[in-house]
Scaffold this motif. Structure first.
Motif, PDB file in Angstrom:
ATOM      1  N   VAL A   1       0.783  -1.154   0.104  1.00  0.00           N
ATOM      2  CA  VAL A   1       0.014   0.009   0.070  1.00  0.00           C
ATOM      3  C   VAL A   1       0.840   1.176   0.031  1.00  0.00           C
ATOM      4  CG1 VAL A   1      -1.594   1.377   1.466  1.00  0.00           C
ATOM      5  CG2 VAL A   1      -2.048  -1.099   0.830  1.00  0.00           C
TER       6      VAL A   1
ATOM      7  N   ARG B   1      -9.393  -3.927   5.558  1.00  0.00           N
ATOM      8  CA  ARG B   1      -8.459  -3.285   6.731  1.00  0.00           C
ATOM      9  C   ARG B   1      -9.034  -2.128   7.505  1.00  0.00           C
ATOM     10  NH1 ARG B   1      -5.986  -7.423   4.986  1.00  0.00           N
ATOM     11  NH2 ARG B   1      -3.875  -7.496   4.126  1.00  0.00           N
TER      12      ARG B   1
ATOM     13  N   MET C   1      -3.198   5.962   9.993  1.00  0.00           N
ATOM     14  CA  MET C   1      -2.761   5.205   8.693  1.00  0.00           C
ATOM     15  C   MET C   1      -3.331   5.776   7.366  1.00  0.00           C
ATOM     16  SD  MET C   1      -3.360   3.546  11.645  1.00  0.00           S
ATOM     17  CE  MET C   1      -4.896   3.063  11.699  1.00  0.00           C
ATOM     18  N   ASP C   2      -4.763   5.943   7.599  1.00  0.00           N
ATOM     19  CA  ASP C   2      -5.478   6.298   6.441  1.00  0.00           C
ATOM     20  C   ASP C   2      -5.200   7.755   6.029  1.00  0.00           C
ATOM     21  OD1 ASP C   2      -6.815   3.811   6.454  1.00  0.00           O
ATOM     22  OD2 ASP C   2      -8.830   4.662   7.188  1.00  0.00           O
TER      23      ASP C   2
ATOM     24  N   ILE D   1      -1.919   7.634   4.004  1.00  0.00           N
ATOM     25  CA  ILE D   1      -2.171   7.014   2.836  1.00  0.00           C
ATOM     26  C   ILE D   1      -2.607   7.979   1.805  1.00  0.00           C
ATOM     27  CG2 ILE D   1      -3.173   5.235   1.568  1.00  0.00           C
ATOM     28  CD1 ILE D   1      -3.283   3.717   4.093  1.00  0.00           C
TER      29      ILE D   1
ATOM     30  N   GLU E   1      -7.022   1.869   3.144  1.00  0.00           N
ATOM     31  CA  GLU E   1      -6.212   0.883   2.849  1.00  0.00           C
ATOM     32  C   GLU E   1      -6.457  -0.417   2.119  1.00  0.00           C
ATOM     33  OE1 GLU E   1      -3.111  -2.184   5.655  1.00  0.00           O
ATOM     34  OE2 GLU E   1      -4.484  -0.579   6.608  1.00  0.00           O
ATOM     35  N   THR E   2      -7.833  -0.793   2.235  1.00  0.00           N
ATOM     36  CA  THR E   2      -8.512  -1.663   1.430  1.00  0.00           C
ATOM     37  C   THR E   2      -8.460  -1.412   0.159  1.00  0.00           C
ATOM     38  OG1 THR E   2      -9.908  -2.438   3.519  1.00  0.00           O
ATOM     39  CG2 THR E   2     -10.291  -3.245   1.362  1.00  0.00           C
TER      40      THR E   2
ATOM     41  N   ASN F   1      -5.094  -1.331  -1.548  1.00  0.00           N
ATOM     42  CA  ASN F   1      -4.424  -2.746  -1.969  1.00  0.00           C
ATOM     43  C   ASN F   1      -4.904  -3.117  -3.304  1.00  0.00           C
ATOM     44  OD1 ASN F   1      -2.918  -4.232   0.013  1.00  0.00           O
ATOM     45  ND2 ASN F   1      -4.424  -3.492   1.407  1.00  0.00           N
TER      46      ASN F   1
ATOM     47  N   LYS G   1      -0.006  -5.259   6.360  1.00  0.00           N
ATOM     48  CA  LYS G   1      -0.846  -4.491   7.328  1.00  0.00           C
ATOM     49  C   LYS G   1      -0.135  -3.154   7.564  1.00  0.00           C
ATOM     50  CE  LYS G   1      -4.543  -2.969   9.398  1.00  0.00           C
ATOM     51  NZ  LYS G   1      -4.165  -1.635   9.050  1.00  0.00           N
ATOM     52  N   VAL G   2      -0.850  -2.025   7.609  1.00  0.00           N
ATOM     53  CA  VAL G   2      -0.409  -0.477   7.901  1.00  0.00           C
ATOM     54  C   VAL G   2      -0.509  -0.477   9.236  1.00  0.00           C
ATOM     55  CG1 VAL G   2      -0.164   1.900   7.523  1.00  0.00           C
ATOM     56  CG2 VAL G   2      -0.373   0.048   5.461  1.00  0.00           C
TER      57      VAL G   2
ATOM     58  N   GLU H   1       4.449  -0.554   7.461  1.00  0.00           N
ATOM     59  CA  GLU H   1       3.800  -1.412   6.555  1.00  0.00           C
ATOM     60  C   GLU H   1       4.623  -2.876   6.762  1.00  0.00           C
ATOM     61  OE1 GLU H   1       1.514  -2.422   2.516  1.00  0.00           O
ATOM     62  OE2 GLU H   1       2.676  -0.686   2.613  1.00  0.00           O
TER      63      GLU H   1
ATOM     64  N   SER I   1      -8.013  -0.887  12.765  1.00  0.00           N
ATOM     65  CA  SER I   1      -7.601  -0.312  11.617  1.00  0.00           C
ATOM     66  C   SER I   1      -6.006   0.153  11.644  1.00  0.00           C
ATOM     67  CB  SER I   1      -8.231   0.998  11.354  1.00  0.00           C
ATOM     68  OG  SER I   1      -8.038   1.810  12.674  1.00  0.00           O
TER      69      SER I   1
END
Length: 589
Positions: free
Chosen positions: A111, A159, A196-197, A200, A316-317, A320, A344-345, A359, A419
């Motif tokens: 990711v 995720r 995380m989100d 990203i 995240e999903t 990917n 996984k992040v 990650e 998450s």
């Protein structure tokens, strides 16, 4: 490559950009050296970060005033400045590079494969890194059933917290009756200490858009939403700009890539309600109603936004998906464990030497994250626990440091993947107070719709607060366990179902701390102020009078050059006497 994620920007990285460009122009180097703004490269605690490519030299914690010297020495004279670099504890080369830093060595980027490498606001740079290649592939050579089968075969699970198989979710929505369908990106990240989100979206917004486009093509959706919290202004700006550029390039809207595929996106800003992380609450908010969950079934895949079939995945999903389409389900299945595929992040924060965004492959152990990537515990103290899965997750103790990080292992240990928030605690953490803090968060964020969550968590919080104040009763532990299990079984949504997890996991692994608070009226970690007792040691007190002068509540008695004493009834437990004493004469327990 200059980091321009939220952390670095808040530490003046945009001013550093201005200074860099000015100095490069001064030496007529502006055509030879390019300054590229990137998203966060993960090592957040060390920003602002500048990585010089192709050498991979890693500068950290830069200040605007460092730039003239850096440009003159490194870019003009070819002499990298070691004092501005991150120096690994086990440095093996005179000029440490990105590849020498332990924080990056055990990571496996899927990711985050573009993080720190591209300008997130330049669609051409994303395309140059195979961006939108997966979209072209599915539109020209795959039918919707083949796409969904590829995602199923990959083993990708959501995720965002629950870990539901993504391909099954897509298949249910595609198979739902009706021609009007929607997809949603849940970017309403609300866990304390989680980013995380946000990172990203800031680093690679087009990866999220491409994943959504592929999902829309497979499911049969013509419209979608990115639901992102308004507290993420930089991520909001970049996702909006990415949508605008994708439309301009014919990648969104009507006739995408010259085909009959039509799909468009709009952005909706969330007001910061934690409960909107639950998909039916998010849909309610998106429809203009109060964000409250509803009972399921029917699931959103059958009846979601405006009663139409709706598919929701988190940031995240979606990100990917293009990587899986480009490299194949078999490649993705080759990463991770039997039941938890891929990477996984995580945001790793707390009492770590290295904090930031990582990650890692599923199945990596907690020990590897804490010590190999995180660099160990601050001040070389002892690791005590890691809170996994945010405020509704659970604590993993030191005895489980070698636990593999995957969905089933974490659930068995009393935590959840969530998450991807991970908060690391050292020996000075009070686990009772920690449980009280997280429960206070989830209780405050409860939408109030169902009594188990609304009333149950409030009663549990009152009991925990009493324990931390020395008012606990021996039966309180059993009451907390009973209430927690009932709430998990009867609350309507995931927030209520998981809210008791921090309490259950801390009782499971740190019951002795609860008993010390209740039976001995003592906080072993010396955190709960009401249970702390300050005393002055007669054999060490010199009567210097400094504690007497600094005590804000006049709780210290004694003449100068005489042994002092603390009046317990007047002591407010502020710790000032301990802080100012130069002779280690003040003890607290």
């Amino acid at each position: 490559m200059l980091c321009a994620g939220t952390g670095c920007v808040s530490n003046r990285s945009l001013e550093i950009q201005t200074a860099l460009e000015s100095e490069l122009k001064k030496y007529d180097l502006q055509d030879e050296i390019q300054v590229v703004l990137t998203g966060c490269n993960g090592f957040c605690s060390n920003g602002p970060i500048l990585v010089v490519q192709p050498d991979g030299i890693f500068y950290q914690m830069l200040k605007v005033e460092d730039i003239p010297h850096l440009v003159e020495e490194h870019f003009l004279k070819g002499r990298p400045i070691e004092k501005l670099m991150y120096i690994p504890p086990d440095k093996k080369s005179p000029v440490p590079k990105l590849s020498d830093i332990g924080f990056f060595k055990k990571q496996q980027l899927v990711v985050l494969s573009n993080r720190g490498l591209i300008d997130p606001e330049n669609i051409d740079e994303y395309i140059a890194k195979d961006g939108y290649k997966a979209l072209a592939k599915v539109i020209t050579s795959m039918n919707p059933d083949e796409i969904i089968e590829e995602i199923k075969e990959s083993g990708l699970r959501g995720r965002g917290g629950a870990g539901f198989p993504t391909g099954r979710k897509w298949a249910a929505c595609r198979g739902a009756p009706g021609n009007e369908k929607y997809i949603i990106c849940n970017a309403d990240e609300g866990d304390p200490g989680a980013f995380m989100d946000r990172s990203i979206v800031e680093s690679d917004p087009h990866a999220v858009l491409e994943g959504m486009l592929i999902g829309a093509y497979a499911i049969g959706a013509a419209n979608g939403f990115v639901y992102i919290r308004d507290e993420y202004p930089l991520a909001l700006k970049r996702i909006k700009y990415a949508i605008e550029k994708a439309r301009e390039y014919g990648l969104l809207g009507e006739g995408i890539l010259g085909t009959d595929f039509n799909f468009d996106l709009s952005v909706n800003r969330g007001a910061g309600a934690f409960v909107c992380g639950e998909e039916t609450s998010l849909i309610s908010s998106l429809e203009g109603n109060n964000p409250a969950p509803r009972t399921k079934p029917p699931f959103p895949a059958l009846s979601g936004y405006m009663g139409k079939p709706t598919n929701i995945n988190n940031v995240e999903t979606w990100a990917n998906v293009p990587r899986i389409i480009n490299r194949g389900a078999g490649w993705f299945r080759g990463i991770g464990t039997e039941s938890s595929k891929g990477t996984k992040v995580f945001s790793i924060v707390g009492k770590l030497k290295n904090t930031g965004l990582v990650e890692v492959p599923m199945g990596i152990t907690l020990r590897e994250i804490v010590y190999d990537i995180g660099g160990g515990i601050l001040n070389d103290k002892k690791f005590k626990a890691a809170q996994m899965g945010g405020p509704s997750g659970g604590c993993i103790p030191a005895s489980l440091l070698d636990l593999p990080i995957d969905y089933e292992s974490l659930t068995g240990a009393g935590a959840i993947m969530g998450s991807g928030g991970m908060i690391v605690m050292d020996e000075d953490t009070c686990m009772v107070e920690l449980a009280r803090y997280f429960l206070s968060f989830t209780q405050d964020e409860s939408c109030g719709k169902c009594p188990p969550c609304r009333e149950g968590t409030k009663h549990m919080l009152d009991i925990l607060t009493g324990i931390t104040k020395g008012e606990g009763r021996e039966e309180d532990i059993e009451i907390l366990e009973t209430m927690a299990k009932l709430i998990k079984q009867t609350a309507i949504c995931g927030l209520g179902n998981t809210a008791p997890n921090p309490v259950l996991s801390t009782i499971r692994y740190f019951r002795d701390e609860y008993e010390a608070h209740i039976k001995d009226k003592r906080c072993p970690a010396r955190v709960c102020k009401t249970l702390i007792r300050y005393t002055i040691l007669a054999d060490k007190c010199t009567g210097c009078h400094i504690c007497f002068k600094n005590c804000p509540s006049d709780a210290i008695t004694g003449e100068a050059k005489q042994i002092h004493e603390i009046i317990q009834d007047k002591c407010i437990k502020c710790g000032m006497c301990f802080d100012v004493c130069k002779f280690d004469a003040v003890r607290y327990e």
